[in-house]
Scaffold this motif. Structure first.
Motif, PDB file in Angstrom:
ATOM      1  N   ASP A  13       0.827  -1.200   0.000  1.00  0.00           N
ATOM      2  CA  ASP A  13       0.000   0.000   0.000  1.00  0.00           C
ATOM      3  C   ASP A  13       0.862   1.250   0.000  1.00  0.00           C
ATOM      4  N   SER A  14       1.916   1.262   0.825  1.00  0.00           N
ATOM      5  CA  SER A  14       2.795   2.424   0.902  1.00  0.00           C
ATOM      6  C   SER A  14       3.507   2.655  -0.423  1.00  0.00           C
ATOM      7  N   ASN A  15       3.967   1.586  -1.042  1.00  0.00           N
ATOM      8  CA  ASN A  15       4.659   1.721  -2.323  1.00  0.00           C
ATOM      9  C   ASN A  15       3.734   2.292  -3.386  1.00  0.00           C
ATOM     10  N   ARG A  16       2.476   1.843  -3.401  1.00  0.00           N
ATOM     11  CA  ARG A  16       1.516   2.341  -4.370  1.00  0.00           C
ATOM     12  C   ARG A  16       1.233   3.822  -4.137  1.00  0.00           C
ATOM     13  N   LEU A  17       1.071   4.206  -2.876  1.00  0.00           N
ATOM     14  CA  LEU A  17       0.817   5.602  -2.562  1.00  0.00           C
ATOM     15  C   LEU A  17       2.015   6.473  -2.919  1.00  0.00           C
ATOM     16  N   GLU A  18       3.225   5.964  -2.653  1.00  0.00           N
ATOM     17  CA  GLU A  18       4.427   6.718  -2.994  1.00  0.00           C
ATOM     18  C   GLU A  18       4.503   6.978  -4.498  1.00  0.00           C
ATOM     19  N   LYS A  19       4.175   5.981  -5.287  1.00  0.00           N
ATOM     20  CA  LYS A  19       4.188   6.157  -6.733  1.00  0.00           C
ATOM     21  C   LYS A  19       3.151   7.180  -7.174  1.00  0.00           C
ATOM     22  N   THR A  20       1.992   7.130  -6.550  1.00  0.00           N
ATOM     23  CA  THR A  20       0.925   8.062  -6.912  1.00  0.00           C
ATOM     24  C   THR A  20       1.299   9.497  -6.582  1.00  0.00           C
ATOM     25  N   VAL A  21       1.784   9.727  -5.363  1.00  0.00           N
ATOM     26  CA  VAL A  21       2.101  11.103  -4.976  1.00  0.00           C
ATOM     27  C   VAL A  21       3.318  11.628  -5.730  1.00  0.00           C
ATOM     28  N   THR A  22       4.238  10.747  -6.080  1.00  0.00           N
ATOM     29  CA  THR A  22       5.392  11.191  -6.867  1.00  0.00           C
ATOM     30  C   THR A  22       4.950  11.614  -8.257  1.00  0.00           C
ATOM     31  N   VAL A  91       2.322  22.780   5.518  1.00  0.00           N
ATOM     32  CA  VAL A  91       2.722  21.428   5.128  1.00  0.00           C
ATOM     33  C   VAL A  91       2.605  21.273   3.621  1.00  0.00           C
ATOM     34  N   ASP A  92       3.657  20.730   3.004  1.00  0.00           N
ATOM     35  CA  ASP A  92       3.599  20.434   1.572  1.00  0.00           C
ATOM     36  C   ASP A  92       4.573  19.305   1.256  1.00  0.00           C
ATOM     37  N   PHE A  93       4.254  18.566   0.208  1.00  0.00           N
ATOM     38  CA  PHE A  93       5.090  17.460  -0.251  1.00  0.00           C
ATOM     39  C   PHE A  93       6.166  17.934  -1.224  1.00  0.00           C
ATOM     40  N   ASN A  94       5.889  19.007  -1.928  1.00  0.00           N
ATOM     41  CA  ASN A  94       6.780  19.479  -2.994  1.00  0.00           C
ATOM     42  C   ASN A  94       7.902  20.331  -2.401  1.00  0.00           C
ATOM     43  N   GLN A  95       9.155  19.909  -2.626  1.00  0.00           N
ATOM     44  CA  GLN A  95      10.293  20.617  -2.043  1.00  0.00           C
ATOM     45  C   GLN A  95      10.398  22.048  -2.556  1.00  0.00           C
ATOM     46  N   ALA A 110       4.847  31.263  11.592  1.00  0.00           N
ATOM     47  CA  ALA A 110       4.650  30.256  10.543  1.00  0.00           C
ATOM     48  C   ALA A 110       5.915  29.421  10.367  1.00  0.00           C
ATOM     49  N   LYS A 111       5.724  28.120  10.244  1.00  0.00           N
ATOM     50  CA  LYS A 111       6.841  27.197  10.039  1.00  0.00           C
ATOM     51  C   LYS A 111       6.439  26.173   8.994  1.00  0.00           C
ATOM     52  N   SER A 112       7.383  25.812   8.127  1.00  0.00           N
ATOM     53  CA  SER A 112       7.098  24.860   7.043  1.00  0.00           C
ATOM     54  C   SER A 112       7.527  23.454   7.426  1.00  0.00           C
ATOM     55  N   PHE A 113       6.777  22.472   6.903  1.00  0.00           N
ATOM     56  CA  PHE A 113       7.061  21.058   7.128  1.00  0.00           C
ATOM     57  C   PHE A 113       6.890  20.313   5.811  1.00  0.00           C
ATOM     58  N   LYS A 114       7.902  19.563   5.415  1.00  0.00           N
ATOM     59  CA  LYS A 114       7.786  18.710   4.219  1.00  0.00           C
ATOM     60  C   LYS A 114       7.316  17.330   4.666  1.00  0.00           C
ATOM     61  N   ASN A 115       6.249  16.844   4.026  1.00  0.00           N
ATOM     62  CA  ASN A 115       5.756  15.517   4.389  1.00  0.00           C
ATOM     63  C   ASN A 115       6.003  14.542   3.241  1.00  0.00           C
ATOM     64  N   ASP A 116       5.558  13.296   3.425  1.00  0.00           N
ATOM     65  CA  ASP A 116       5.835  12.243   2.452  1.00  0.00           C
ATOM     66  C   ASP A 116       4.773  12.118   1.370  1.00  0.00           C
ATOM     67  N   GLY A 117       3.717  12.926   1.447  1.00  0.00           N
ATOM     68  CA  GLY A 117       2.694  12.893   0.406  1.00  0.00           C
ATOM     69  C   GLY A 117       1.487  12.043   0.720  1.00  0.00           C
ATOM     70  N   PHE A 140      -6.165  15.498  -5.489  1.00  0.00           N
ATOM     71  CA  PHE A 140      -5.570  14.317  -4.874  1.00  0.00           C
ATOM     72  C   PHE A 140      -6.300  13.038  -5.293  1.00  0.00           C
ATOM     73  N   ASP A 141      -5.531  11.992  -5.501  1.00  0.00           N
ATOM     74  CA  ASP A 141      -6.091  10.661  -5.725  1.00  0.00           C
ATOM     75  C   ASP A 141      -6.925  10.244  -4.509  1.00  0.00           C
ATOM     76  N   MET A 142      -8.010   9.548  -4.748  1.00  0.00           N
ATOM     77  CA  MET A 142      -8.912   9.144  -3.677  1.00  0.00           C
ATOM     78  C   MET A 142      -8.191   8.349  -2.591  1.00  0.00           C
ATOM     79  N   GLU A 143      -7.320   7.424  -2.985  1.00  0.00           N
ATOM     80  CA  GLU A 143      -6.615   6.614  -1.999  1.00  0.00           C
ATOM     81  C   GLU A 143      -5.697   7.461  -1.126  1.00  0.00           C
ATOM     82  N   VAL A 144      -5.134   8.517  -1.701  1.00  0.00           N
ATOM     83  CA  VAL A 144      -4.279   9.410  -0.934  1.00  0.00           C
ATOM     84  C   VAL A 144      -5.108  10.158   0.112  1.00  0.00           C
ATOM     85  N   ILE A 145      -6.276  10.638  -0.287  1.00  0.00           N
ATOM     86  CA  ILE A 145      -7.153  11.318   0.670  1.00  0.00           C
ATOM     87  C   ILE A 145      -7.554  10.373   1.795  1.00  0.00           C
TER      88      ILE A 145
END
Length: 225
Positions: A13-22, A91-95, A110-117, A140-145
């Protein structure tokens, strides 16, 4: 199913989500600074007045510690600070978005945080009083939400609210979201409500809103039990 099988399933599941968010999450950086972020910023005041402020007037959101999720270049953060947010966690995934936030908005409030998507692993349990996302989750893809909703519940304190602007577009299931009107991904108000209830939220309002197409979007107001 044994423990090893369960771990393999979670990894899958994590691998699939990682591919989707990337594939989808890297479309919103500096390469669209003018075409997207610049234009969206120019409409922010009108959108806040028409879509967001009515909820702020209706509900007593606690803005002491606010999360601006998928903050992009910070146009929503600016409005949240203007509305009286004590501190905003951006919070954002995009560097590239994180770099922009650090250079323009990061400071005492205000402080920024990079997450994994697909999770909020960098944020502590019950660390926020209000969770906000506007004009981002619609793509966002439904599974990501679905992966994010329990995480939102985890980082919100009891009684805290979430304002989520998401897609209500139920056509083209399994298709490329870029082929859909306004790049809306497959999602519905009913699906979000179901997942939110299962994640210990009260869904106190869902308002379907047009975005160039009738009722293509929805704003959901959640309250953590």
């Amino acid at each position: 199913m044994g423990a090893d099988d369960g771990r393999k399933l979670l990894m899958s599941d994590s691998n699939r989500l990682e591919k989707t968010v990337t594939a989808e999450g890297l479309l919103w950086g500096s390469e669209v600074a003018n075409e997207y972020h610049g234009i969206a910023s120019s409409h922010m005041d009108d959108q806040w007045r028409d879509y967001i402020n009515p909820f702020f007037e209706k509900y007593e959101f606690d803005l002491t510690k606010t999360i601006d999720f998928a903050a992009g270049f910070g146009r929503n953060t600016k409005k949240l600070l203007e509305a009286g947010a004590g501190h905003v966690m951006m919070v954002d995934f995009n560097q590239e978005c994180i770099d922009q936030l650090k250079s323009t908005l990061e400071g005492p409030r205000a402080k920024s945080f990079k997450n994994d998507g697909y999770s909020l692993s960098g944020l502590s349990d019950q660390s926020a009083s209000f969770f906000y996302s506007f004009d981002a989750m619609v793509h966002f893809d439904m599974e990501v939400i679905i992966s994010y909703i329990p995480e939102i519940a985890r980082v919100l304190k009891s009684g805290g609210h979430a304002l989520l602007h998401h897609s209500n577009y139920s056509k083209n299931p399994g298709g490329d979201f870029r082929a859909n009107p306004h790049w809306r991904n497959f999602m519905t108000a009913a699906i979000l409500k179901h997942v939110a209830i299962r994640s210990r939220f009260d869904v106190i309002e869902q308002r379907e809103v047009p975005w160039g197409e009738e009722q293509i979007d929805c704003i959901s107001i959640l309250r953590k039990k």
